[in-house]
Design a protein around this motif. Sequence first.
Motif, PDB file in Angstrom:
ATOM      1  N   SER A 132       0.846  -1.194   0.000  1.00 51.51           N
ATOM      2  CA  SER A 132       0.000   0.000   0.000  1.00 51.51           C
ATOM      3  C   SER A 132       0.883   1.246   0.000  1.00 51.51           C
ATOM      4  CB  SER A 132      -0.923   0.005   1.225  1.00 51.51           C
ATOM      5  OG  SER A 132      -0.165  -0.031   2.425  1.00 51.51           O
ATOM      6  N   GLY A 133       0.326   2.336  -0.480  1.00 53.60           N
ATOM      7  CA  GLY A 133       1.076   3.593  -0.523  1.00 53.60           C
ATOM      8  C   GLY A 133       0.327   4.649  -1.315  1.00 53.60           C
ATOM      9  N   LEU A 134       1.058   5.710  -1.755  1.00 57.09           N
ATOM     10  CA  LEU A 134       0.479   6.791  -2.552  1.00 57.09           C
ATOM     11  C   LEU A 134       1.304   6.998  -3.805  1.00 57.09           C
ATOM     12  CD1 LEU A 134       0.117   7.868   0.693  1.00 57.09           C
ATOM     13  CD2 LEU A 134      -1.173   9.616  -0.556  1.00 57.09           C
ATOM     14  N   VAL A 135       0.627   7.304  -4.881  1.00 57.09           N
ATOM     15  CA  VAL A 135       1.268   7.571  -6.162  1.00 57.09           C
ATOM     16  C   VAL A 135       0.675   8.861  -6.724  1.00 57.09           C
ATOM     17  CG1 VAL A 135      -0.416   6.255  -7.518  1.00 57.09           C
ATOM     18  CG2 VAL A 135       1.902   6.576  -8.402  1.00 57.09           C
ATOM     19  N   PRO A 136       1.474   9.712  -7.391  1.00 55.98           N
ATOM     20  CA  PRO A 136       0.919  10.932  -7.994  1.00 55.98           C
ATOM     21  C   PRO A 136      -0.234  10.631  -8.939  1.00 55.98           C
ATOM     22  CG  PRO A 136       3.312  11.037  -7.986  1.00 55.98           C
ATOM     23  CD  PRO A 136       2.940   9.662  -7.521  1.00 55.98           C
ATOM     24  N   LYS A 137      -1.259  11.427  -8.869  1.00 51.63           N
ATOM     25  CA  LYS A 137      -2.468  11.163  -9.643  1.00 51.63           C
ATOM     26  C   LYS A 137      -2.213  11.200 -11.133  1.00 51.63           C
ATOM     27  CE  LYS A 137      -7.364  12.403  -9.597  1.00 51.63           C
ATOM     28  NZ  LYS A 137      -8.367  13.324  -9.013  1.00 51.63           N
ATOM     29  N   GLU A 138      -1.330  12.081 -11.562  1.00 44.82           N
ATOM     30  CA  GLU A 138      -1.056  12.198 -12.996  1.00 44.82           C
ATOM     31  C   GLU A 138      -0.315  10.977 -13.539  1.00 44.82           C
ATOM     32  OE1 GLU A 138       3.054  14.806 -12.393  1.00 44.82           O
ATOM     33  OE2 GLU A 138       1.303  15.695 -13.370  1.00 44.82           O
ATOM     34  N   LYS A 139       0.319  10.193 -12.647  1.00 42.95           N
ATOM     35  CA  LYS A 139       1.031   8.988 -13.080  1.00 42.95           C
ATOM     36  C   LYS A 139       0.244   7.706 -12.821  1.00 42.95           C
ATOM     37  CE  LYS A 139       5.558  11.045 -12.011  1.00 42.95           C
ATOM     38  NZ  LYS A 139       6.816  10.868 -11.229  1.00 42.95           N
ATOM     39  N   SER A 140      -0.969   7.837 -12.317  1.00 43.78           N
ATOM     40  CA  SER A 140      -1.699   6.642 -11.881  1.00 43.78           C
ATOM     41  C   SER A 140      -2.041   5.716 -13.038  1.00 43.78           C
ATOM     42  CB  SER A 140      -2.976   7.064 -11.148  1.00 43.78           C
ATOM     43  OG  SER A 140      -3.803   7.846 -12.005  1.00 43.78           O
ATOM     44  N   MET A 141      -2.440   6.245 -14.183  1.00 39.03           N
ATOM     45  CA  MET A 141      -2.800   5.382 -15.313  1.00 39.03           C
ATOM     46  C   MET A 141      -1.590   4.626 -15.829  1.00 39.03           C
ATOM     47  SD  MET A 141      -6.013   5.670 -15.630  1.00 39.03           S
ATOM     48  CE  MET A 141      -6.194   4.858 -17.214  1.00 39.03           C
ATOM     49  N   ALA A 142      -0.466   5.352 -16.007  1.00 40.63           N
ATOM     50  CA  ALA A 142       0.754   4.682 -16.463  1.00 40.63           C
ATOM     51  C   ALA A 142       1.239   3.686 -15.412  1.00 40.63           C
ATOM     52  CB  ALA A 142       1.837   5.724 -16.754  1.00 40.63           C
ATOM     53  N   PHE A 143       1.085   4.021 -14.151  1.00 35.96           N
ATOM     54  CA  PHE A 143       1.483   3.125 -13.070  1.00 35.96           C
ATOM     55  C   PHE A 143       0.704   1.812 -13.135  1.00 35.96           C
ATOM     56  CE2 PHE A 143       0.965   1.959  -8.480  1.00 35.96           C
ATOM     57  CZ  PHE A 143       2.286   1.618  -8.248  1.00 35.96           C
ATOM     58  N   GLU A 144      -0.594   1.889 -13.349  1.00 42.61           N
ATOM     59  CA  GLU A 144      -1.425   0.688 -13.434  1.00 42.61           C
ATOM     60  C   GLU A 144      -1.077  -0.135 -14.666  1.00 42.61           C
ATOM     61  OE1 GLU A 144      -6.192  -0.500 -13.416  1.00 42.61           O
ATOM     62  OE2 GLU A 144      -5.541   1.611 -13.246  1.00 42.61           O
ATOM     63  N   ARG A 145      -0.813   0.557 -15.782  1.00 42.81           N
ATOM     64  CA  ARG A 145      -0.519  -0.159 -17.023  1.00 42.81           C
ATOM     65  C   ARG A 145       0.802  -0.921 -16.918  1.00 42.81           C
ATOM     66  NH1 ARG A 145      -0.336   4.015 -20.031  1.00 42.81           N
ATOM     67  NH2 ARG A 145      -2.603   4.183 -20.194  1.00 42.81           N
ATOM     68  N   ILE A 146       1.825  -0.280 -16.357  1.00 41.28           N
ATOM     69  CA  ILE A 146       3.131  -0.936 -16.229  1.00 41.28           C
ATOM     70  C   ILE A 146       3.032  -2.120 -15.258  1.00 41.28           C
ATOM     71  CG2 ILE A 146       5.507  -0.616 -15.460  1.00 41.28           C
ATOM     72  CD1 ILE A 146       4.931   0.638 -18.130  1.00 41.28           C
ATOM     73  N   LEU A 147       2.287  -1.963 -14.177  1.00 43.78           N
ATOM     74  CA  LEU A 147       2.116  -3.080 -13.239  1.00 43.78           C
ATOM     75  C   LEU A 147       1.456  -4.272 -13.919  1.00 43.78           C
ATOM     76  CD1 LEU A 147       0.947  -1.274  -9.961  1.00 43.78           C
ATOM     77  CD2 LEU A 147       3.079  -2.534 -10.288  1.00 43.78           C
ATOM     78  N   PHE A 148       0.444  -4.013 -14.717  1.00 40.48           N
ATOM     79  CA  PHE A 148      -0.270  -5.093 -15.379  1.00 40.48           C
ATOM     80  C   PHE A 148       0.657  -5.844 -16.336  1.00 40.48           C
ATOM     81  CE2 PHE A 148      -2.943  -6.836 -18.717  1.00 40.48           C
ATOM     82  CZ  PHE A 148      -3.916  -7.507 -17.982  1.00 40.48           C
ATOM     83  N   ARG A 149       1.474  -5.068 -17.091  1.00 40.96           N
ATOM     84  CA  ARG A 149       2.353  -5.703 -18.064  1.00 40.96           C
ATOM     85  C   ARG A 149       3.492  -6.449 -17.373  1.00 40.96           C
ATOM     86  NH1 ARG A 149       2.899  -0.805 -22.546  1.00 40.96           N
ATOM     87  NH2 ARG A 149       0.736  -0.918 -23.308  1.00 40.96           N
ATOM     88  N   ALA A 150       4.040  -5.875 -16.298  1.00 35.68           N
ATOM     89  CA  ALA A 150       5.181  -6.500 -15.632  1.00 35.68           C
ATOM     90  C   ALA A 150       4.784  -7.812 -14.963  1.00 35.68           C
ATOM     91  CB  ALA A 150       5.785  -5.545 -14.610  1.00 35.68           C
ATOM     92  N   THR A 151       3.575  -7.880 -14.402  1.00 30.57           N
ATOM     93  CA  THR A 151       3.126  -9.092 -13.706  1.00 30.57           C
ATOM     94  C   THR A 151       2.262  -9.980 -14.595  1.00 30.57           C
ATOM     95  OG1 THR A 151       1.196  -7.920 -12.842  1.00 30.57           O
ATOM     96  CG2 THR A 151       3.191  -7.915 -11.494  1.00 30.57           C
TER      97      THR A 151
END
Length: 779
Positions: free
Chosen positions: A198-217
């Motif tokens: 759990s944690g916090l991520v900048p809102k402007e990076k949230s979509m890219a953050f989710e996309r990279i997580l999905f691809r990496a895992t």
Amino acid sequence: MAARDPRGGGGCCPPMDLMRSEPMHLVQIIIPMESAHLTVSYLGDLGLVQFKDLNAEKSPFQRTYANQIKRCGEMARKLRYTREQMLKAGISPSATPLTRTNVDFDDLEIKLEELETELVEINANSGKLQRTYNELLEFKLVLHKAGEFFYSVQTVATTQHRETEARQTGDASLDSPLLLEQEMLTDPSKQIKLGFLSGLVPKEKSMAFERILFRATRGNMFLKQVPVDEPVSDPVSGEKIAKNVFVIFYSGVRAKTKILKICEAFGANRYPFTEDVSKQMQMINEASFKIQELKTTIDAGLLQRDYLLKNISYQFEQWNYLVRKEKSVYHTLNMLSLDVTKKCLVAEGWSPDFAANQIQDVLQRATFDSKSQVGSIFQVLHTKESPPTYFQTNKFTSAFQEIVDAYGVAKYQEANPGVFSIITFPFLFAVMFGDWGHGLCLLAATLFLIFREQKFSSQKLGDIMEMVFGGRYLILFMAIFSIYTGLIYNEFFSVPFKIFGPSAYACRDASCRDATTNGLIKVRGTYPFGLDPTWHGSRTELPFLNSLKMKMSILLGVSQMNLGIVLSYFNGRFFRNSLNIWYQFIPQLIFLNSLFGYLSLLIIVKWCTGAKADLYHVMIYMFLSPTDDLGENQLFPGQKTLQLVLLLLALISVPWMLLPKPFLLKKQHEERHRGQSYTMLQSTDNGSLEELDHGSNDHEDFDFSEVFVHQLIHTIEFVLGAVSNTASYLRLWALSLAHSELSSVFYDKVLLLAWGFNNVFILIIGFIVFILPPWVFCS
């Protein structure tokens, strides 16, 4: 250079010798080492010596006082750092007047070092505490948002489990016991356990953050994001950033490693979280308690920092002045020549003739204050070098002189244009700003500055206010001349008044009451002063004012350009330079007045006779077809012959300016060089030989091509400048028209409109808006 009059004590009237710069002489001062610093400091306060750099061949690091200047630079850096901290804290340096301080320079250096160390330590501790405080705030947000998520998920799971049990209990099929038995026999150790972060991520990076997580895992994760209601302070940067609280569920160590690297790459701050509700509440309470403690500690640190900065602000300007003065003193000392054997410094510089006694008094005072056993030696040197220009100015003339110096400083002993600018500059401004209503506003503001000048002069003003206050007497003259030209234009905030009597025109009958110029007849003598008020509002107002102001601008421009040429005659006569008189002043005067002086004559003749000649046509065809008849454009007998003579004189004056002077200068150089050679052969006196050698070193070889090219450039510049400068004076007409029309627009569209509301508040606002914009825009 220009400086305040040390003899006038800041009087308001210009001295009579302002016409030419002060006579200067080169002086040499031999200063003992023990009194050098105090002597240069006192001479700097006097401000009547311009030192020469006797160490020009040395680099700044090879000079005697390089280390002292480095110390001053370091202290100036610390003061800049302190000023930055004060600005961040919203504390401005005290505006107390600068006075002589008894602060020792070495003590100030130690004090600044201690203050900087203390400020750096306070800021470092405050930064660490603030980062921890921001981290705890984020941690508390994670506990709240993630706790809500887990609670909602557990609630849904419990509800679904109960529904499933109820459905299975009510089912009477034969397969139910077997299935229940199979579920009961399932090995719990074989069930998959999911981990989470759990944690916090900048809102402007949230979509890219989710996309990279999905691809990496490869999709083997579950991400839940919840936006935070308000931006939070980032612990690293300290900036307010909109963030999302996230919870990532994963399976396996490799997936966790990838997720941690991705979080680090996206700047996501991770915080621990537990599923146990009781532990969650305990962690929230602990975080809240620590946040309260840190808030108290941070506030106490800020109070301590503000108290320290406020104490510094009272003395900051004094310290800054002392450091800048010390740096200037050491910079000047580096310009002096060091005599190691005699343990003294040798200074050379220019000073006005009248300042010799004052300089000697300062040298004696410095010797006495420094308790030196040996006094400084002051002597005047004879040289052929050209001295610098020095004009004595005071609070009245300084603004005018600075305007002239901004365009160019007159050569030594040349006529000073600043004397004439005392009248010409404000008057030309008033030609553009002619409105005695706006002039009264400007006069009132200027008189306020003049009456309060003792108070304002002892305060630290802003950049713009400092500039306005320094030019208060210039603005005073601008206001007075604006009132004068406003009375000539008959404009009071664009409204005409019958101040000097009734109009010369009246209606022929009652039917023309609302007419403009149709139906008006002249019933009495010409309006005694300025423009007849009947012209305002008439259909011919704009053409008439355009013609009047345009011709007046040309007359003023030609007059001022003639003034500049006449000054060149007095310069040539003062320096006994007959070449400049015969081959510069006379041809320039002929060229300018053959063309634009003649145009000014035509304007005056047309005004006096009321002729309808087209002056544009006259001037254009004076060059294109000088032999054609003028026809209806002829203003006086013999005009055609006069035009041919003037055109011929204008053409002759150009080679007159260009050719003779370079050849005559070459001839004078050859004769002078030949005479010097004979003198050197006949001279036997060693002193005379040394003086001639000194003169020969100052003498430069005569380059005829360079002189000719310089004269060519000067001639072309004058010819083109005569045309372009005359056209430039038309901006007097353009800006005067713009000011008048803008005032009329604000009168019709603002003041009259506000008057129609019958509301006192709206009327006051409308009156202020009506007065200020033309005054501000056209200034």
